[in-house]
Design a protein around this motif. Structure first.
Motif, PDB file in Angstrom:
ATOM      1  N   CYS A 129       0.720  -1.304   0.264  1.00  0.00           N
ATOM      2  CA  CYS A 129      -0.002  -0.043   0.109  1.00  0.00           C
ATOM      3  C   CYS A 129       0.871   1.048  -0.137  1.00  0.00           C
ATOM      4  O   CYS A 129       1.916   1.338   0.690  1.00  0.00           O
ATOM      5  CB  CYS A 129      -0.696   0.023   1.339  1.00  0.00           C
ATOM      6  SG  CYS A 129      -1.686   1.482   1.614  1.00  0.00           S
TER       7      CYS A 129
ATOM      8  N   ILE B  69       0.386   4.257   1.399  1.00  0.00           N
ATOM      9  CA  ILE B  69       0.073   4.640   2.238  1.00  0.00           C
ATOM     10  C   ILE B  69       0.932   4.160   3.603  1.00  0.00           C
ATOM     11  O   ILE B  69       1.424   4.923   4.405  1.00  0.00           O
ATOM     12  CB  ILE B  69      -1.265   5.291   2.838  1.00  0.00           C
ATOM     13  CG1 ILE B  69      -1.940   6.040   1.475  1.00  0.00           C
ATOM     14  CG2 ILE B  69      -1.669   5.815   4.132  1.00  0.00           C
ATOM     15  CD1 ILE B  69      -3.464   6.276   1.470  1.00  0.00           C
ATOM     16  N   CYS B  70       0.517   3.174   3.824  1.00  0.00           N
ATOM     17  CA  CYS B  70       0.967   2.254   5.180  1.00  0.00           C
ATOM     18  C   CYS B  70       2.332   1.551   5.021  1.00  0.00           C
ATOM     19  O   CYS B  70       2.910   1.056   5.787  1.00  0.00           O
ATOM     20  CB  CYS B  70      -0.094   1.646   5.881  1.00  0.00           C
ATOM     21  SG  CYS B  70      -0.553   0.222   5.027  1.00  0.00           S
ATOM     22  N   TYR B  71       2.594   1.127   3.629  1.00  0.00           N
ATOM     23  CA  TYR B  71       3.683   0.572   3.271  1.00  0.00           C
ATOM     24  C   TYR B  71       3.826  -1.057   3.586  1.00  0.00           C
ATOM     25  O   TYR B  71       4.768  -1.496   3.804  1.00  0.00           O
ATOM     26  CB  TYR B  71       5.008   1.213   3.738  1.00  0.00           C
ATOM     27  CG  TYR B  71       5.288   2.613   3.016  1.00  0.00           C
ATOM     28  CD1 TYR B  71       5.572   2.856   1.748  1.00  0.00           C
ATOM     29  CD2 TYR B  71       5.159   3.750   4.037  1.00  0.00           C
ATOM     30  CE1 TYR B  71       5.659   4.002   1.246  1.00  0.00           C
ATOM     31  CE2 TYR B  71       5.305   5.210   3.437  1.00  0.00           C
ATOM     32  CZ  TYR B  71       5.448   5.241   2.126  1.00  0.00           C
ATOM     33  OH  TYR B  71       5.815   6.254   1.361  1.00  0.00           O
TER      34      TYR B  71
ATOM     35  N   LEU C 167      -3.282  -5.579   5.842  1.00  0.00           N
ATOM     36  CA  LEU C 167      -3.492  -4.756   7.047  1.00  0.00           C
ATOM     37  C   LEU C 167      -4.858  -5.181   7.449  1.00  0.00           C
ATOM     38  O   LEU C 167      -6.088  -5.169   6.779  1.00  0.00           O
ATOM     39  CB  LEU C 167      -3.858  -3.301   6.413  1.00  0.00           C
ATOM     40  CG  LEU C 167      -4.352  -2.314   7.513  1.00  0.00           C
ATOM     41  CD1 LEU C 167      -3.174  -2.026   8.421  1.00  0.00           C
ATOM     42  CD2 LEU C 167      -4.806  -0.800   6.872  1.00  0.00           C
TER      43      LEU C 167
ATOM     44  N   HIS D 265      -4.845   0.426   0.235  1.00  0.00           N
ATOM     45  CA  HIS D 265      -5.997  -0.553   1.104  1.00  0.00           C
ATOM     46  C   HIS D 265      -6.965   0.785   1.155  1.00  0.00           C
ATOM     47  O   HIS D 265      -7.053   1.817   1.005  1.00  0.00           O
ATOM     48  CB  HIS D 265      -5.506  -0.314   2.654  1.00  0.00           C
ATOM     49  CG  HIS D 265      -4.430  -1.626   2.853  1.00  0.00           C
ATOM     50  ND1 HIS D 265      -3.095  -1.277   3.299  1.00  0.00           N
ATOM     51  CD2 HIS D 265      -4.299  -2.878   2.410  1.00  0.00           C
ATOM     52  CE1 HIS D 265      -2.395  -2.224   3.530  1.00  0.00           C
ATOM     53  NE2 HIS D 265      -3.193  -3.306   2.953  1.00  0.00           N
TER      54      HIS D 265
ATOM     55  N   CYS E  54      -7.082   2.852   4.349  1.00  0.00           N
ATOM     56  CA  CYS E  54      -5.792   3.727   4.176  1.00  0.00           C
ATOM     57  C   CYS E  54      -6.304   5.044   3.375  1.00  0.00           C
ATOM     58  O   CYS E  54      -6.080   6.100   3.807  1.00  0.00           O
ATOM     59  CB  CYS E  54      -4.652   3.183   3.641  1.00  0.00           C
ATOM     60  SG  CYS E  54      -4.005   1.874   4.952  1.00  0.00           S
TER      61      CYS E  54
ATOM     62  N   TRP F  48      -6.846   8.766   4.345  1.00  0.00           N
ATOM     63  CA  TRP F  48      -6.145   9.723   3.749  1.00  0.00           C
ATOM     64  C   TRP F  48      -7.103  10.933   3.227  1.00  0.00           C
ATOM     65  O   TRP F  48      -6.740  11.990   3.425  1.00  0.00           O
ATOM     66  CB  TRP F  48      -5.627   8.963   2.847  1.00  0.00           C
ATOM     67  CG  TRP F  48      -4.440  10.008   1.795  1.00  0.00           C
ATOM     68  CD1 TRP F  48      -4.831  10.923   0.753  1.00  0.00           C
ATOM     69  CD2 TRP F  48      -2.997  10.487   2.144  1.00  0.00           C
ATOM     70  NE1 TRP F  48      -3.698  11.716   0.448  1.00  0.00           N
ATOM     71  CE2 TRP F  48      -2.711  11.346   1.099  1.00  0.00           C
ATOM     72  CE3 TRP F  48      -2.157  10.181   3.085  1.00  0.00           C
ATOM     73  CZ2 TRP F  48      -1.406  12.078   1.179  1.00  0.00           C
ATOM     74  CZ3 TRP F  48      -1.063  10.750   3.195  1.00  0.00           C
ATOM     75  CH2 TRP F  48      -0.552  11.558   2.222  1.00  0.00           C
TER      76      TRP F  48
END
Length: 332
Positions: free
Chosen positions: A275, A277-279, A283, A302, A305, A309
């Motif tokens: 992802c 955003i959360c790398y 999740l 995701h 995420c 955001w």
């Protein structure tokens, strides 16, 4: 259930039921252990002693149903009958037996060499009452039972059910063996869905009907619009070409006019991009299933995420349950 329990209810001087104390044997206390808060609540809410006793009886019956029947002595015929059945079935079919002969796991192999287990939980009234049967099937397994039946009858019904699901498992095994399945990671025999990688950040989620595995499954595409829309159009245009005589996987290839990425050539990591955003890839069990629609970006995220955001951006706008905003990567 025909069992007697003695209890004593001590009322306070004001005779208020809510402040009453209940005394009982150690055995009954153990049975009601997980239901104390419910009993307290009932003491507070019941208008009189009689209605509380009715409630207590109901709670006790539920508690007895949920506690193991190990304390009920089983007649000698129970054990001799079970051992006789297991002798006839052959001890090689037994995968597990508990010390009280109340839980038995039997194993079987279907005509394609797949191993399966059935767990039988027998109560003290067996064989008058059938055991609970637990199986890893995509459909409900209901046994037909008469008091004169035995384990052999259940085992034969189990074998017949395995053969009736043969085509479904054949189709799923081919998909698992020849494509990259992104979800579920370790599919059980009862799982009817597969998310199959088509390319980078593009996949199809299929839901197969276990009773009719050779019919067109429900397909849901995940990925950027410019990649997914042509696949949807092909599926709709070629639907009439579906041939129940050939395998599910081959049909999907023909309808979508694609070859699924081969396990021999590519690694799973080629499709499992983290992802943006959360790398992370996973999740809370979810994988990135939202992709930026810009062909030059195509970054996956995701859903959770991306939603969080976009909610934080002053430029985002929301219409009912859909939120619109800029890609965190390319600002499109």
């Amino acid at each position: 259930k025909g069992r007697d329990f003695h209890i004593r209810i001590l009322l306070p001087t004001d005779f208020q039921l809510k402040n009453a104390r209940i005394e009982c044997s150690w055995h009954l206390k153990k049975i009601l252990h997980g239901y104390r808060h419910i009993l307290k609540q009932r003491l507070h809410s019941c208008p009189d002693l009689v209605s509380f006793m009715v409630e207590l009886k109901t709670i006790l019956e539920i508690a007895l149903k949920n506690t193991q029947d190990l304390h009920i002595p089983r007649p000698p015929e129970y054990y001799s009958g079970l051992v006789r059945d297991l002798e006839i079935l052959g001890w090689n079919t037994v995968a597990y037996v508990d010390t009280g002969l109340a839980t038995i796991k039997l194993k079987a192999e279907d005509s394609c060499g797949r191993q399966h287990l059935i767990t039988l939980k027998l109560n003290a009234k067996y064989p008058t009452e059938p055991p609970d049967c637990l199986v890893d099937f995509p459909v409900q397994f209901a046994i037909s039972w008469m008091p004169q039946n035995s384990l052999i009858d259940i085992y034969n019904q189990f074998l017949a059910a395995l053969e009736s699901l043969k085509e479904f498992w054949d189709a799923m095994d081919e998909i698992d063996g020849k494509t990259w399945v992104l979800e579920p990671e370790n599919p059980t025999r009862g799982a009817t869905t597969r998310r199959i990688a088509i390319g980078n950040n593009v996949s199809v989620n299929i839901e197969v009907d276990p009773r009719h595995p050779n019919t067109l499954p429900e397909c849901y595409f995940l990925g950027a619009d410019h990649v997914v829309n042509p696949l949807r159009i092909k599926l709709n245009n070629n639907m009439h070409l579906w041939d129940p005589e050939i395998s599910l996987l081959q049909n999907l290839k023909d309808l979508l006019e694609i070859d699924f990425p081969s396990r021999a050539v590519l690694e799973k990591s080629d499709f499992t991009k983290d992802c943006g955003i959360c790398y992370a890839y996973r999740l809370d069990g979810a994988t990135p299933d939202q992709v930026c629609d810009d062909p030059r970006c195509g970054q996956p995220f995701h859903q959770a995420c991306l939603y969080e955001w976009l909610q934080g951006l002053p430029s985002s706008r929301q219409s009912f349950n859909v939120i619109f905003g800029e890609c965190p990567y390319c600002n499109k």
